[in-house]
Enzyme design. Sequence first.
Site, PDB file in Angstrom:
ATOM      1  N   HIS A 114       0.903  -1.121   0.012  1.00  0.00           N
ATOM      2  CA  HIS A 114       0.036   0.039   0.015  1.00  0.00           C
ATOM      3  C   HIS A 114       0.773   1.341   0.103  1.00  0.00           C
ATOM      4  CE1 HIS A 114      -2.383  -3.412   1.869  1.00  0.00           C
ATOM      5  NE2 HIS A 114      -3.470  -2.692   1.313  1.00  0.00           N
ATOM      6  N   HIS A 157      -1.570  -0.984   7.337  1.00  0.00           N
ATOM      7  CA  HIS A 157      -1.041  -1.236   5.863  1.00  0.00           C
ATOM      8  C   HIS A 157      -0.012  -0.420   5.446  1.00  0.00           C
ATOM      9  CE1 HIS A 157      -4.352   1.758   6.056  1.00  0.00           C
ATOM     10  NE2 HIS A 157      -3.828   2.170   4.961  1.00  0.00           N
ATOM     11  N   GLY A 165      -2.889  -3.792  11.858  1.00  0.00           N
ATOM     12  CA  GLY A 165      -3.717  -4.196  10.570  1.00  0.00           C
ATOM     13  C   GLY A 165      -5.175  -4.171  10.501  1.00  0.00           C
ATOM     14  N   LEU A 167      -8.448  -2.414  11.400  1.00  0.00           N
ATOM     15  CA  LEU A 167      -8.228  -1.084  11.434  1.00  0.00           C
ATOM     16  C   LEU A 167      -9.183  -0.535  12.662  1.00  0.00           C
ATOM     17  CD1 LEU A 167      -8.762   0.425   7.636  1.00  0.00           C
ATOM     18  CD2 LEU A 167      -6.732   0.474   9.260  1.00  0.00           C
ATOM     19  N   ASP A 193      -7.962   7.354   7.463  1.00  0.00           N
ATOM     20  CA  ASP A 193      -9.359   7.696   7.302  1.00  0.00           C
ATOM     21  C   ASP A 193     -10.242   6.259   7.717  1.00  0.00           C
ATOM     22  OD1 ASP A 193      -9.832  10.296   6.395  1.00  0.00           O
ATOM     23  OD2 ASP A 193      -8.482   9.477   4.859  1.00  0.00           O
ATOM     24  N   ILE A 200      -8.938   9.692   1.050  1.00  0.00           N
ATOM     25  CA  ILE A 200      -8.943   8.512   0.017  1.00  0.00           C
ATOM     26  C   ILE A 200      -8.851   7.137   0.972  1.00  0.00           C
ATOM     27  CG2 ILE A 200      -7.429   7.169  -1.897  1.00  0.00           C
ATOM     28  CD1 ILE A 200      -9.133   9.610  -2.727  1.00  0.00           C
ATOM     29  N   HIS A 238      -3.869   3.142  -3.309  1.00  0.00           N
ATOM     30  CA  HIS A 238      -3.954   2.855  -1.818  1.00  0.00           C
ATOM     31  C   HIS A 238      -3.590   1.397  -1.751  1.00  0.00           C
ATOM     32  CE1 HIS A 238      -6.004   1.056   1.459  1.00  0.00           C
ATOM     33  NE2 HIS A 238      -6.176   2.305   2.020  1.00  0.00           N
ATOM     34  N   ARG A 298     -19.201 -17.468  38.633  1.00  0.00           N
ATOM     35  CA  ARG A 298     -18.789 -15.965  38.722  1.00  0.00           C
ATOM     36  C   ARG A 298     -18.728 -15.389  40.245  1.00  0.00           C
ATOM     37  NH1 ARG A 298     -24.185 -12.191  38.516  1.00  0.00           N
ATOM     38  NH2 ARG A 298     -25.637 -13.488  39.647  1.00  0.00           N
ATOM     39  N   GLU A 323     -17.673  -3.084  24.634  1.00  0.00           N
ATOM     40  CA  GLU A 323     -16.973  -4.368  25.027  1.00  0.00           C
ATOM     41  C   GLU A 323     -15.629  -4.395  23.977  1.00  0.00           C
ATOM     42  OE1 GLU A 323     -21.021  -5.194  25.779  1.00  0.00           O
ATOM     43  OE2 GLU A 323     -20.071  -4.227  24.238  1.00  0.00           O
ATOM     44  N   PHE A 331     -21.618 -11.497  24.838  1.00  0.00           N
ATOM     45  CA  PHE A 331     -21.282 -10.314  24.137  1.00  0.00           C
ATOM     46  C   PHE A 331     -19.617 -10.566  23.930  1.00  0.00           C
ATOM     47  CE2 PHE A 331     -24.596  -8.385  26.917  1.00  0.00           C
ATOM     48  CZ  PHE A 331     -25.503  -8.457  25.962  1.00  0.00           C
ATOM     49  N   HIS A 387     -22.232 -15.622  32.844  1.00  0.00           N
ATOM     50  CA  HIS A 387     -23.488 -16.007  32.578  1.00  0.00           C
ATOM     51  C   HIS A 387     -23.306 -16.809  31.161  1.00  0.00           C
ATOM     52  CE1 HIS A 387     -24.232 -12.605  35.160  1.00  0.00           C
ATOM     53  NE2 HIS A 387     -25.626 -12.662  35.036  1.00  0.00           N
ATOM     54  N   HIS A 401     -29.412 -13.187  25.271  1.00  0.00           N
ATOM     55  CA  HIS A 401     -28.291 -13.298  26.548  1.00  0.00           C
ATOM     56  C   HIS A 401     -27.802 -14.538  26.824  1.00  0.00           C
ATOM     57  CE1 HIS A 401     -29.476  -9.050  26.638  1.00  0.00           C
ATOM     58  NE2 HIS A 401     -28.900  -8.868  27.632  1.00  0.00           N
TER      59      HIS A 401
END
Length: 653
Positions: free
Chosen positions: A26, A66, A113, A115, A151, A183, A256, A346, A402, A428, A452, A464
């Site tokens: 790139h 990159h 890497g 992003l 960007d 770009i 790019h 827990r 998270e 999650f 959980h 959940h």
Amino acid sequence: MTQMDKTIAVVKGLIMDGIAKANSGHPGGAMSSADFATILFSEFLNTNPDDTKWFNRDRFVLAAGHESMLLYSLLHLQGLLSMDDLKQFRQLGSRTPGHPEVNETPGVEATSGPLGQGFAVSVGFAAAEAFLREKLGADVMDHYTYALSCDGDIQEPVALGAASLAGLWGLGNLIVYYDSNKIQLAGPTCKADCTDHRKVFEGFCWQVLEVDGHNHDEIRAAIKNAQLEKSKPTLIIGHTTMAKGCASLEGSHKTHGSPLSAEEIAATKEKLGMPVEDFYVPEDVVESFRSRQDGLRQNAADWQAMLETKLKDADFAEMWGHVTKPRTELTIDWPEFTPGEKMATRKAWGTCLNSVMDSLPTLVGGSADLDPSNQTQHFRDTYGDFGVDGYGSRNLAFGVREFPMAAIMNGMQLHGGLMPFGATFLTFADYCRNAIRMSALQKLPVLYVFTHDSFWVGEDGPTHQPIEHVSSLRLIPDLIDLRPADAMETATCLDIALKQKDMPSTLFLTRQGLPILDPAEYPNVTDGPRKGGYVIKDCDGTPDLILIGSGSEVSLCLETAKLFKRNVRVVSMPSTKLFDDQPESYKNEVLPPEVTNRAAAEAGRTQLWHKYVGLTGVVLGVDHFGASAPGQILSDKYGFTPENFARMIREKY
């Protein structure tokens, strides 16, 4: 042409040549960022030229991973990479892989890497620096964290979530340069984005500076102003041109992700006032770039002398020991539990945390807005919220973020000196997943606490209730899965996780109470988990049947075994990763190949367990989504009872 102009032209030449030789890479973004990065490295970055791991060095994260050939070119000018390294860009076994990798290349602080994550990682670096500065003193720890973003990096929501926390925490030593060349790979950013980043980041409580990213005086002034702002992180928006300096492709999105042609490279070098020679680096550029190195060496030597003096103070020496002691050498006194009582794992985790938190002063972390559920509330109330209550506070109030939580923890671990953990509901974990993968890829012993862990969550319903999550996370290489059967195993699993050197751990914990197993009856329960799977209840002679359970289903297996009159062995397997890593002799000892009558139980997907029970073996699991109902009702409905498990086994064997 100034000396800096010449240096930047040489850097751009290396970028073009390295990518062309690899026929992959790139060039465009690397060339648009070259002005800022070259000035930063040659004039501002505080490092030790002889020790890339010097404790108080400035950290630099190439969030725009990159653009790696830009970083490698600068590391070459620093003397850390050879010309042969540059010529082996993107080749097998080289020190210059396609994206920077922290364990492959000297001077690379983080693997980047994906992003957005590099940005979040830089927040973790800065948070670690602020905490350690408070604990050790600004004379020992007071460095900047710089990140080079782009960007696409800013477009990833994980970056914005981390930015919000950085602003809340007032991380004044964090300086992010946003190379806004407008770009991206598919074309102009205006096709995908209309964000006013100044407004957004000022809304996040950042200082925002805007510069012409090719004006060297403006770049220098912005860095100096950013260094002076101690109460806010700084975003420097550099308005740049994609592939700046290219003969005919300036501003083109075609630069790019594709090498420039030989003709374009030659014409560009001529435009930049350079010879067409490949990998051209004149001696005066090297000398100029390294002109600060003697001063940097002296600075590092002065710091070391100061540290030796401070180590004469007993309190400082004790804290320094906690910061620098290898995790493998930790000695941790875990709490005792009462056999026969019921306790959710827990809750056992929370009990363990509360018991050891005073003796582990570098243990920092928190919950993604689930403090009571994740059992981190007492930790929070005891030590306060980092940034809000002070930089010495140890609870990280991540909010409902998270993914940023996980990526920030990676940055804290990469920085060094701390033991980070983060907690949320297991369902999650998907939000965290790519950062968890990056923990494993970078060999970071981060602790992920997921409570959980099954349909036993109950009334919250299928959104959940984890089904595929444990099995899915087990697919990530070099990630330790830990699903303890009771409070005893929970303490051992935590001991395993906190003493890891180079692997992250995921702890899967129940909401429902589980019987605490008696070591007098089950003597292997305390140390058995260290090998991943072990015989928790054996029989006389060769077993006729082996039952394998994980987590809450170990108790189910123990109860089910009582319903058979034949010889039954029960195996607890809190970690398939650790078990699979054992010698074949041990695995055959636990699961004798000649005993083919096997059954496994886990409140999740069934497929993985056929690895241990055979393709036609019995597996009690859940291959469908859950429902909103009390956990015990769902347990009965899904057949998680000793009677149903025994029936399934009898029908098969």
